[in-house]
Every structure is written in C-alpha cells, then in structure tokens.
Design a protein around this motif. Structure first.
Motif, PDB file in Angstrom:
ATOM      1  N   PHE A   1       3.295  -0.524  -5.091  1.00 27.19           N
ATOM      2  CA  PHE A   1       1.906  -0.883  -4.813  1.00 27.19           C
ATOM      3  C   PHE A   1       1.270  -1.487  -6.061  1.00 27.19           C
ATOM      4  N   ARG A   2       1.416  -0.799  -7.196  1.00 18.36           N
ATOM      5  CA  ARG A   2       0.835  -1.295  -8.447  1.00 18.36           C
ATOM      6  C   ARG A   2       1.420  -2.659  -8.830  1.00 18.36           C
ATOM      7  N   ARG A   3       2.716  -2.800  -8.714  1.00 17.45           N
ATOM      8  CA  ARG A   3       3.355  -4.062  -9.113  1.00 17.45           C
ATOM      9  C   ARG A   3       2.844  -5.223  -8.264  1.00 17.45           C
TER      10      ARG A   3
ATOM     11  N   ALA B   1      -7.284   5.989  -6.148  1.00 18.97           N
ATOM     12  CA  ALA B   1      -6.935   6.069  -7.569  1.00 18.97           C
ATOM     13  C   ALA B   1      -6.268   4.785  -8.052  1.00 18.97           C
ATOM     14  N   ILE B   2      -5.338   4.272  -7.280  1.00 14.16           N
ATOM     15  CA  ILE B   2      -4.613   3.068  -7.709  1.00 14.16           C
ATOM     16  C   ILE B   2      -5.508   1.840  -7.646  1.00 14.16           C
ATOM     17  N   LEU B   3      -6.296   1.710  -6.601  1.00 14.30           N
ATOM     18  CA  LEU B   3      -7.230   0.583  -6.555  1.00 14.30           C
ATOM     19  C   LEU B   3      -8.204   0.645  -7.727  1.00 14.30           C
TER      20      LEU B   3
ATOM     21  N   GLY C   1       0.794  -1.223   0.000  1.00 16.32           N
ATOM     22  CA  GLY C   1       0.000   0.000   0.000  1.00 16.32           C
ATOM     23  C   GLY C   1       0.817   1.260   0.000  1.00 16.32           C
ATOM     24  N   LEU C   2       0.299   2.280   0.689  1.00 16.21           N
ATOM     25  CA  LEU C   2       0.898   3.613   0.704  1.00 16.21           C
ATOM     26  C   LEU C   2       0.903   4.159   2.123  1.00 16.21           C
TER      27      LEU C   2
END
Length: 269
Positions: free
Chosen positions: A123-125, A150-152, A106-107
């Motif tokens: 996180f994206r990877r 946004a990433i989810l 996560g972040l």
C-alpha cells in the motif's frame, strides 16, 4: 410470479462510471456492454487494475474506445505477488494518456488473502508511486479502518491529488477522516441492499460534493437487478438511490457527481 424489473433510466445529463472491471464481465461481448453503456448516457468508464495479470489487459481495454479509461495498481488480495518488476511496470505506465489513477490499492483484513504486513508495505509503495506521478488513487479498505487512516496520514503532505475510497463500507471514523482530507467516497449497488443501512448512513453524512458513482461490476448488482451479473449500464440505479438517501433532487446528484468525477480523474477536462 417474479417481480417485473424496471427499465434502466436514461438521464439527460451524462454520468461517469468511476469503477468497474471490464475484463471480468462474462455475460455478453464487451462491444455489447459498451454499446448498452453508451445508450444510458454514461459518458466515460474507468476500468480498474487489480493484479500483475491484468495490468496490461487494463491498458489494452483503455484503448477500446475513446471514452474508456483505466488504472494501474495491485489490489491488497494480490499484495504477495507485488515485486520490483511489477512496481516498475506500474511506474512506467501509471501516467499513460488513458491511465487516470493508481489503483486499486489498499488493505483488506476481512479476507486476509495476503499477510497484513505485506499489504501495508505494498500500500505504501503504491501511494508513493501516486505521489511521484502526481496521480490520484483508488483505495480499497475493508475491516482495516485504523491502519488505512494511519497510512494515509503518512502521505497527507505529499499526495497532492487524493482520489477515492471506493465501495465504501467502512465506519464513520474513516469516512470523516477521508472527507476532512479531501477524499471522495465511492458508492455502488450496496446502497440499495436491504441490510446496508450502515452504508446509507455514510451516504447521508458525506457531502454530495465528495461522492462518486460506481458499479464495481461485475459485482454488487443494484436492486432491482440483484442476481444478475453487474455491468456499467446499471449505474443510473446507483444515482437514483443516492438521491433518495440524501433527499436531494436527482438532477443535482447527477450533475454534482459528474463534476466530482471530472475533478478527481480528469482535471484538465
């Protein structure tokens, strides 16, 4: 005179510890911790990976007992240690028999131990690994609500098994997004802290069908044992607090969060 601490309650129905760090516990031997955990009718324990240094340790711990499970993933604090080799290790073991999720990922913009752009990339990877392996994820998000959403959102159609945003302390916008998308929210001893009304507000808004119980031990020890090292066997106090905050029968909370845990991490059970 110190206030006498209550004995740990034991429920007739089993409960599941969905988030702890067994390799971080220091106060007693692991065997004693696990014995005391079983004594309070905790049926399963999930110990969480956070760094390249403990990926293998978590896998080893998941073999300690048939009812101990683990995850594979890199915490945002450790994002700058993420390499292709680390990714390969997570992929290689992310669907082992005793590994039930990719996480903790996560972040974290509160501590900013790692560059934010690096955190987002890592996180994206790791979300992609979860997609490829069809595993749920255990997410850490602190002071990063907008970027987490946004990433989810980039993975809404590809991440078939959602997971949990653990130790939820974020705002109602992230909570509502997560709930709408079918995620669970994980709650721990913070719910019992005097100044955590913001967290209790999220507990109230979350359907009981989307709540998971955790300790995040050795951190965040619940009342009435604050000041001591946390441990999985304090989980019953979290269940009691959730029932109190949501004004639901304790037995309903125990049974439903148990089912939520099975659905999230043990769908074949």
């Amino acid at each position: 005179m110190s206030k006498k601490r209550r004995e740990i309650p034991v429920f007739e129905h089993p409960i599941i510890e969905t988030h702890c760090h067994l390799d971080y516990l220091k106060d007693r031997p692991l065997e004693e911790t696990l014995e005391r955990t079983r004594q309070v009718n905790i049926e399963r324990v999930i110990t969480i990976a956070v760094s390249p240094d403990n990926l293998a340790t978590v896998r080893e711990l998941s073999q300690a007992e048939p009812w101990v499970y683990g995850t594979q993933g890199i915490h945002p604090h450790e994002a700058e240690t993420y390499t292709d080799a680390v990714e390969e290790e997570i992929r290689a073991h992310g669907s082992d028999e005793k590994i039930v999720a990719i996480g903790e990922i996560g972040l974290d913009y509160f501590y900013d131990h790692a560059d934010r752009e690096v955190q987002k990339d890592v996180f994206r990877r790791q979300l992609q690994i979860a997609c490829d392996l069809n595993q749920p994820v255990v997410i850490h998000s602190r002071e990063a609500d907008d970027d987490t959403i946004a990433i989810l959102g980039e993975f809404e159609s590809t991440l078939k098994r959602r997971g949990v945003i653990h130790s939820f302390t974020s705002g109602p916008e992230l909570a509502q997004y997560a709930l709408d998308q079918g995620w669970c929210l994980g709650f721990n001893g913070i719910t019992s802290f005097n100044k955590a009304e913001n967290v209790r507000d999220i507990v109230r808004m979350a359907p009981i069908e989307q709540i998971l119980l955790e300790t995040d031990s050795p951190f965040l020890t619940p009342v009435p044992y604050r000041g001591r090292e946390n441990a999985p066997f304090y989980l019953p106090f979290v269940a009691e607090k959730i029932a109190e905050v949501k004004e639901l029968p304790l037995e309903q909370v125990i049974q439903q969060t148990y089912l939520n845990s099975l659905k999230t991490f043990f769908p074949a059970a």
